[in-house]
Design an enzyme around this catalytic site. Structure first.
Site, short mmCIF file in Angstrom:
data_model
loop_
_atom_site.label_atom_id
_atom_site.label_comp_id
_atom_site.label_asym_id
_atom_site.label_seq_id
_atom_site.Cartn_x
_atom_site.Cartn_y
_atom_site.Cartn_z
N HIS A 148 4.42 -34.81 39.48
CA HIS A 148 3.17 -35.51 39.82
C HIS A 148 2.96 -35.64 41.33
CE1 HIS A 148 5.64 -38.92 41.01
NE2 HIS A 148 6.36 -38.66 39.93
N GLU A 171 9.53 -40.09 32.90
CA GLU A 171 10.69 -40.02 33.79
C GLU A 171 11.92 -40.67 33.16
OE1 GLU A 171 12.59 -38.67 35.79
OE2 GLU A 171 11.59 -38.92 37.73
#
Length: 200
Positions: free
Chosen positions: A12, A84
């Site tokens: 990201h 994550e």
């Protein structure tokens, strides 16, 4: 004959916690202004994709939505398996704060309570890849995810650790028989860009 599924796994854009040097894990800070610029800038270097998929954390999903809109691909699909690694008690802390509270842990590989194991991370990320393959068996898919996810899949497939920046990534190929193998690393945004460039 079935064709290969080609996945470009991309980290990201910069989040507000990235900018502060804070470990995020599964916390959900938003993109920074630079992160939104990075996502738009990266889109100009990407070709055509059959689909865009993202982690459910907003720093990844917002990156994916910015890119998908600019590429004219959508809707963005999301999968919680792509989030994550859980950083446990280190979530929200800087490296200096971690070193002060857990001296030597960063260097010696010890991790705090609640830190997600490699086995757990690999299991859920490979399961996410299989869910994606069931829905999109072949073609090229952009997957906006997180550094820890990319590192885990790289390690699983024999690659050494090499830190990855925001809007950098790795090609992952899934063969029709389910075998996975790695392609090359890619960098979509120059890491020297540490602020939003002035628009002339």
């Amino acid at each position: 004959m079935s064709a290969t599924l080609r996945l470009l796994l991309v980290r990201h854009g910069q989040s507000t916690w990235n900018a502060l040097g804070r470990w995020q894990g599964q916390a959900d800070p938003p993109l920074s202004e630079l992160g939104r610029w990075q996502a738009a800038h990266a889109a100009s270097y990407l070709g055509a994709f059959d689909a865009v998929v993202a982690s459910t954390l907003q720093r990844a999903s917002e990156t994916a939505h910015i890119i998908a809109e600019l590429l004219g691909v959508g809707p963005v699909l999301v999968d919680e398996g792509l989030i994550e690694r859980d950083a446990g008690e280190w979530s929200g802390l800087t490296k200096d704060e971690i070193e002060a509270a857990w001296p030597g842990h960063l260097d010696n590989g010890h991790r705090p309570p609640g830190y997600e194991t490699d086995e757990s991370l690999v299991a859920r990320t490979t399961a996410a890849v299989e869910r994606l393959a069931a829905e999109i068996p072949s073609g090229e898919v952009l997957v906006v995810t997180h550094g820890g996810v990319i590192y885990a899949l790289e390690a699983l497939l024999g690659a050494g650790f090499d830190r990855i920046g925001n809007l950098a990534g790795r090609w992952l190929f899934r063969e029709p028989d389910g075998r996975l193998h790695l392609g090359e690393r890619v960098v979509l945004v120059d890491p020297a860009h540490t602020s939003v460039p002035d628009i002339l």
